[in-house]
Structures are given as structure tokens and as C-alpha cells.
Design an enzyme around this catalytic site. Structure first.
Site, PDB file in Angstrom:
ATOM      1  N   GLY A  53     -43.752  51.745  73.259  1.00  0.00           N
ATOM      2  CA  GLY A  53     -43.689  50.290  73.350  1.00  0.00           C
ATOM      3  C   GLY A  53     -45.058  49.702  73.602  1.00  0.00           C
ATOM      4  O   GLY A  53     -45.208  48.799  74.411  1.00  0.00           O
ATOM      5  N   HIS A  54     -46.059  50.234  72.879  1.00  0.00           N
ATOM      6  CA  HIS A  54     -47.420  49.743  73.029  1.00  0.00           C
ATOM      7  C   HIS A  54     -48.273  50.213  71.851  1.00  0.00           C
ATOM      8  O   HIS A  54     -47.837  51.018  71.039  1.00  0.00           O
ATOM      9  CB  HIS A  54     -48.041  50.234  74.349  1.00  0.00           C
ATOM     10  CG  HIS A  54     -48.149  51.721  74.448  1.00  0.00           C
ATOM     11  ND1 HIS A  54     -47.157  52.493  75.011  1.00  0.00           N
ATOM     12  CD2 HIS A  54     -49.103  52.574  74.029  1.00  0.00           C
ATOM     13  CE1 HIS A  54     -47.518  53.761  74.956  1.00  0.00           C
ATOM     14  NE2 HIS A  54     -48.686  53.847  74.356  1.00  0.00           N
ATOM     15  N   ALA A  55     -49.488  49.712  71.808  1.00  0.00           N
ATOM     16  CA  ALA A  55     -50.512  50.164  70.863  1.00  0.00           C
ATOM     17  C   ALA A  55     -51.772  50.440  71.671  1.00  0.00           C
ATOM     18  O   ALA A  55     -51.881  50.023  72.827  1.00  0.00           O
ATOM     19  CB  ALA A  55     -50.783  49.095  69.805  1.00  0.00           C
TER      20      ALA A  55
END
Length: 137
Positions: A53-55
Site C-alpha cells: 500500500g505504498h510506492a
């Protein structure tokens, strides 16, 4: 943030030595295109939970399904792709600037992650709307 796309992702075959006593896989030399600075693994993830749930702005990651299977949902700001990892001799290279979520963990699955940098919260983009804005500007 790097201007990367889904096409920059790569499944990499990991060398294996198979014999009657079992199989050995080896990651050395230039299997991954970065110097390892951090290694961690995910396990005991409930089947209905998700991770990621991130980059990342600069970090490269190489994900290996050491045991079991899981799906990696990837987004470059324009396109989405789902890759199922289920073979311990194949890993997924995720380049910076790609949003990732991991889900559908099978019972007993273990995801080994090799990373190009040590943990740095400033390298994370945790808001998907901000991520899309950064990718389109």
C-alpha cells in the site's frame, strides 16, 4: 520520483541446483541489479489481509515467494497489473515509482524481500492520490 512504468518490472529467474536431496537456489553476483542493503520477510499474513500500500521514490525491491503464493498488484499511475508469485526460483523486481499491494497470501506463505536501501520513511509515498499526482506531473 522516477518516471517508471509497469513495463520496467521484471520477473527474474533465480539459479537452482536440483538433486535428490532437495533443491538449492542461489542469489549472488548480478542476479539482482542493485547492492543489497536490507533483507526482510513477511509471514503469518492472514489470507484476507494485505501488505504494501505504498510506492518508493528511490528504493528497488526484489520479492521472492520462498513458500506458498501471493498476488502483487502494481500500478504506475496509469496502468495496473497483477502478478502472482508462487515459485521460489522466480522473483519480482520492483523499481522505484511503482505502487504495490500484496494480497491473497496462501497458508504458510513467506515473502522474502531484498532491498536496495535501509529503511527510510522519507522514501515512502503512502497516499495513493498523492502518488498519482506525482506520477502525472
Amino acid at each position: 520520483m522516477k518516471n517508471t512504468t509497469i513495463s520496467d518490472l521484471k520477473i527474474i529467474q533465480i539459479d537452482k541446483i536440483k538433486e535428490e536431496r532437495g533443491t538449492l537456489s542461489v542469489i549472488e553476483k548480478d542476479v539482482v541489479p542493485f547492492q543489497l542493503k536490507r533483507v526482510y520477510y513477511l509471514y503469518d499474513v492472514p489470507s484476507d489481509a494485505y501488505r504494501g500500500g505504498h510506492a518508493h521514490k528511490e528504493l528497488y525491491q526484489f520479492l521472492i515467494p520462498v513458500s506458498g503464493s501471493f498476488d502483487v498488484i502494481l500500478n504506475d499511475g496509469y496502468n495496473t497489473k497483477t502478478i502472482t508469485l508462487n515459485k521460489p526460483d522466480k522473483g519480482l523486481l520492483i523499481v522505484p515509482g511503482i505502487w504495490r499491494e500484496l494480497e491473497n497470501f496462501s497458508s504458510g506463505s513467506v515473502c522474502l524481500v531484498l532491498a536496495s536501501e535501509v529503511y527510510d520513511e522519507d522514501d515512502y509515498i503512502r497516499d495513493f492520490e498523492l502518488f498519482k499526482t506525482l506520477k502525472t506531473t
